[in-house]
Design a protein around this motif. Sequence first.
Motif, PDB file in Angstrom:
ATOM      1  N   SER A   1     -19.270  45.313 -20.287  1.00 51.95           N
ATOM      2  CA  SER A   1     -19.264  45.880 -21.639  1.00 51.95           C
ATOM      3  C   SER A   1     -20.429  45.389 -22.494  1.00 51.95           C
ATOM      4  O   SER A   1     -20.661  45.931 -23.586  1.00 51.95           O
ATOM      5  CB  SER A   1     -17.939  45.554 -22.349  1.00 51.95           C
ATOM      6  N   ALA A   2     -21.165  44.379 -22.014  1.00 48.59           N
ATOM      7  CA  ALA A   2     -22.320  43.893 -22.777  1.00 48.59           C
ATOM      8  C   ALA A   2     -23.231  43.102 -21.850  1.00 48.59           C
ATOM      9  O   ALA A   2     -22.785  42.541 -20.834  1.00 48.59           O
ATOM     10  CB  ALA A   2     -21.875  43.019 -23.957  1.00 48.59           C
ATOM     11  N   ASN A   3     -24.531  43.038 -22.216  1.00 43.77           N
ATOM     12  CA  ASN A   3     -25.522  42.273 -21.461  1.00 43.77           C
ATOM     13  C   ASN A   3     -26.601  41.857 -22.459  1.00 43.77           C
ATOM     14  O   ASN A   3     -27.266  42.710 -23.066  1.00 43.77           O
ATOM     15  CB  ASN A   3     -26.117  43.134 -20.343  1.00 43.77           C
ATOM     16  N   THR A   4     -26.774  40.535 -22.668  1.00 46.18           N
ATOM     17  CA  THR A   4     -27.720  40.058 -23.671  1.00 46.18           C
ATOM     18  C   THR A   4     -29.167  40.196 -23.223  1.00 46.18           C
ATOM     19  O   THR A   4     -30.080  40.062 -24.045  1.00 46.18           O
ATOM     20  CB  THR A   4     -27.441  38.587 -24.003  1.00 46.18           C
ATOM     21  N   GLY A   5     -29.396  40.471 -21.910  1.00 46.09           N
ATOM     22  CA  GLY A   5     -30.766  40.546 -21.412  1.00 46.09           C
ATOM     23  C   GLY A   5     -31.280  41.955 -21.214  1.00 46.09           C
ATOM     24  O   GLY A   5     -32.497  42.168 -21.109  1.00 46.09           O
ATOM     25  N   TRP A   6     -30.376  42.942 -21.133  1.00 51.42           N
ATOM     26  CA  TRP A   6     -30.804  44.329 -20.876  1.00 51.42           C
ATOM     27  C   TRP A   6     -29.619  45.240 -21.201  1.00 51.42           C
ATOM     28  O   TRP A   6     -28.473  44.855 -20.953  1.00 51.42           O
ATOM     29  CB  TRP A   6     -31.223  44.498 -19.413  1.00 51.42           C
ATOM     30  N   PRO A   7     -29.859  46.434 -21.733  1.00 48.55           N
ATOM     31  CA  PRO A   7     -28.729  47.276 -22.164  1.00 48.55           C
ATOM     32  C   PRO A   7     -28.052  48.015 -21.013  1.00 48.55           C
ATOM     33  O   PRO A   7     -27.878  49.236 -21.046  1.00 48.55           O
ATOM     34  CB  PRO A   7     -29.394  48.241 -23.151  1.00 48.55           C
ATOM     35  N   ALA A   8     -27.658  47.271 -19.989  1.00 44.33           N
ATOM     36  CA  ALA A   8     -27.023  47.882 -18.822  1.00 44.33           C
ATOM     37  C   ALA A   8     -26.308  46.801 -18.033  1.00 44.33           C
ATOM     38  O   ALA A   8     -26.615  45.603 -18.140  1.00 44.33           O
ATOM     39  CB  ALA A   8     -28.060  48.576 -17.933  1.00 44.33           C
ATOM     40  N   GLY A   9     -25.355  47.214 -17.184  1.00 39.25           N
ATOM     41  CA  GLY A   9     -24.768  46.300 -16.229  1.00 39.25           C
ATOM     42  C   GLY A   9     -25.719  46.089 -15.067  1.00 39.25           C
ATOM     43  O   GLY A   9     -26.377  47.027 -14.609  1.00 39.25           O
ATOM     44  N   GLN A  10     -25.781  44.847 -14.567  1.00 43.28           N
ATOM     45  CA  GLN A  10     -26.722  44.523 -13.491  1.00 43.28           C
ATOM     46  C   GLN A  10     -26.085  43.521 -12.530  1.00 43.28           C
ATOM     47  O   GLN A  10     -25.546  42.495 -12.969  1.00 43.28           O
ATOM     48  CB  GLN A  10     -28.005  43.912 -14.068  1.00 43.28           C
ATOM     49  N   PHE A  11     -26.164  43.816 -11.231  1.00 35.83           N
ATOM     50  CA  PHE A  11     -25.748  42.864 -10.196  1.00 35.83           C
ATOM     51  C   PHE A  11     -26.729  42.939  -9.035  1.00 35.83           C
ATOM     52  O   PHE A  11     -26.979  44.025  -8.487  1.00 35.83           O
ATOM     53  CB  PHE A  11     -24.335  43.160  -9.688  1.00 35.83           C
ATOM     54  N   GLY A  12     -27.272  41.779  -8.667  1.00 33.76           N
ATOM     55  CA  GLY A  12     -28.105  41.721  -7.472  1.00 33.76           C
ATOM     56  C   GLY A  12     -27.263  41.625  -6.216  1.00 33.76           C
ATOM     57  O   GLY A  12     -27.621  42.162  -5.167  1.00 33.76           O
ATOM     58  N   GLU A  13     -26.137  40.936  -6.329  1.00 33.33           N
ATOM     59  CA  GLU A  13     -25.211  40.818  -5.204  1.00 33.33           C
ATOM     60  C   GLU A  13     -23.841  40.461  -5.765  1.00 33.33           C
ATOM     61  O   GLU A  13     -23.721  39.636  -6.689  1.00 33.33           O
ATOM     62  CB  GLU A  13     -25.668  39.762  -4.202  1.00 33.33           C
ATOM     63  N   VAL A  14     -22.817  41.096  -5.210  1.00 28.32           N
ATOM     64  CA  VAL A  14     -21.431  40.750  -5.514  1.00 28.32           C
ATOM     65  C   VAL A  14     -20.790  40.303  -4.212  1.00 28.32           C
ATOM     66  O   VAL A  14     -20.755  41.062  -3.234  1.00 28.32           O
ATOM     67  CB  VAL A  14     -20.658  41.944  -6.110  1.00 28.32           C
ATOM     68  N   GLU A  15     -20.305  39.078  -4.187  1.00 24.67           N
ATOM     69  CA  GLU A  15     -19.692  38.524  -2.984  1.00 24.67           C
ATOM     70  C   GLU A  15     -18.230  38.209  -3.267  1.00 24.67           C
ATOM     71  O   GLU A  15     -17.886  37.719  -4.353  1.00 24.67           O
ATOM     72  CB  GLU A  15     -20.426  37.255  -2.545  1.00 24.67           C
TER      73      GLU A  15
END
Length: 726
Positions: free
Chosen positions: A707-721
């Motif tokens: 619902s929020a990201n202080t570094g970029w206006p989008a959700g971001q995941f490089g990897e989900v484990e």
Amino acid sequence: MQSTMIRSVRGMPVVATAVASLAAGMLVAAAPAAHAAAGAGLPFTSVEAESAATTGTRIGPDYTQGTLASEASGRQAVRLASGQRVEFTAPRAANAVNVSYSVPDGQSGTLNVYVNGVRLARTLTVTSTYSYIDTGWIPGARQHHFFDDARLMLGQDIQAGDKVAFESTGTQVTVDVADFEQVAAPASQPAGSVSVVSEGADPSGNGDSTQAFRDAIAAAQGGTVWIPPGDYRITSSLNGVQNVTLQGAGSWYSVVHTSRFVDQSTSSGNVHIKDFAVIGEVTERVDSSPDNFVNGSLGPNSSVSGMWIQHLKCGMWLMGDNDNLVVENNRFLDTTADGINLNGSAKGVVVRDNFLRNQGDDALAMWSLYAPDTNSSFENNTISQPNLANGIAIYGGTDISVKNNLVSDTNALGSGIAISNQKFMDPFSPLSGTITVDGNTLVRTGAMNPNWNHPMGALRVDSYDSAINATVNITDTTVTDSPYSAFEFVSGGGQGYPVRNVNVTGATVRNTGTVVVQAEAQGAATFKNVTATQVGAAGIYNCPYPANSGSFTLTDGGGNSGWSSTWADCSTWPQPGQGNPEPDPNRNLAKGRPATATGSQDVYTPGKAVDGDANSYWESANNAFPQSWTVDLGSSYAVRRLVLKLPPSSAWGARTQTITVLGSTDGSTYSTVVGSQGYRFDPATGNTTTVSLPGGTNLRYLRLSVSANTGWPAGQFGEVEAYLTS
């Protein structure tokens, strides 16, 4: 046609042991309840050599490509050294027998024949001349086509229960199966017909009868050419065949020896070929040569029936106008390539009640090259031992039916039935309309594909070169003793095209080596009343390839049983009979699993978060919070810990993402596992954060809502484990 795409992913060893052969050693099929029996109504009864008494050595069972037993009916046979014998109990009244056998390459010999202990004056000639085919230009092929057929009129009537023995007289002979038949007396010449003998044909086989056949066809236009009992040699193909019937006295009596019988690109039609044998001298496969019983066109409203076709490249390679052709009650044996191929433009063609054994490619195929095959069908055929491709293959076409066929013992590069958009070349017409696959029985079908490095299922739906958008209805299927899987959904060209609109209804699956459903493409299928017993590893293997291509959705239509479990580890292939092992508690359950999202930015797709590389990443649609990302773990797990990563590069500044963790067991109803809170990602500590899940958590579908990201206006995941350990 063969599947040739090389995929060096997910290795799996070849299985070298088999399961039970058909009951009592006879080629029979049990029909699904309230459904017609599968296969052709045959004039003979087959008995497997391994079920007979013998002084020889039983070989097999074996499913390993390139071995003799792997090409045998039932994957077993009996090897006879000189002086050894195999003795069959006749299953019916008979006066003739056909034997499927193999001798070592370069050798020939004879089998002595005994009836109730009395040796007959007649012997059965065996040879390797038509066996041991090499097709090095076909990726994945090995030397194959080890067996051949030899037939003999016994010269007497035998009854059910009589003993018929075959004894090797000098060379090693491997006997696979014997067909017992009561052959009727030869038919009489039809009134008004033109005999090829009256036109100069030589029934001894010594003279060249080519011109006599041509003259008889010319003289009989609108009527019948009669081929009396005898052996006739034709040295070049016939053409200009139209508006005529070619009829023999029966396929055991009237025999034409030629490797090219009819070769013509057009015909006005009304050609009827019936009741004789065409036996060739094809000893290798040369695809540029038309070494076929029929090559090209017979024209509209034609028929082929009661024929014995043997030792040719293809039985029938049909192009041009063959509208409303009927091919029925024939035998196609020992061809080095296809039995029958409808090579585009076929309309209303019916191929039914035929027996095909030992084809060197697809036994029956429709290939919609240049123009689609439409409204055509393969019905009630019995197919045994295609040794380099599929039992039945549908490559494109519109409104095609495959009904009530019995297919057994496919070997390499093929399934029992393949429904495919593999085009081989252009212009190609992909599958369209409704493809009906109904009432078929598949026994010991499916094979290891050495190009893919993994197995092919008994029934395969393949978006090889393009998406499958036709409606594919698969009903009342029986799959027995598949060495690997029952139903496979794959994009065999490795491009990840979807398989859609598939309905599987009313299937009975018994004794699969690995899984019931092998899903390797994105797409969806609905399963209803599919029951399985004796499943070797797990019910479902659901690992789309390529890994980021999208998920395959299996919809439960009700009435399914015996195959609810899912193979746990997409990094490995299940081995036949191994069972579904407990997952490694230290294994990342999310890696390689199908992932979806509410949105993605450019190339930063959901699968990037489960590809094992934190440097690649998913990014949601920008400026559109909240956004969610979901992964299907394949089965429900007691997940206790998540590790969330962003690319570790210092170019990624520290940020906090506000995330809610949700879970579901069915993919429809989600509940909150961990409420909304901020998680810090900092390159100084590897851009990684850990989320602990509460005890009692059990989920198959893991969803992360951002619902929020202080570094970029989008959700971001490089990897989900996701891990079982805390």
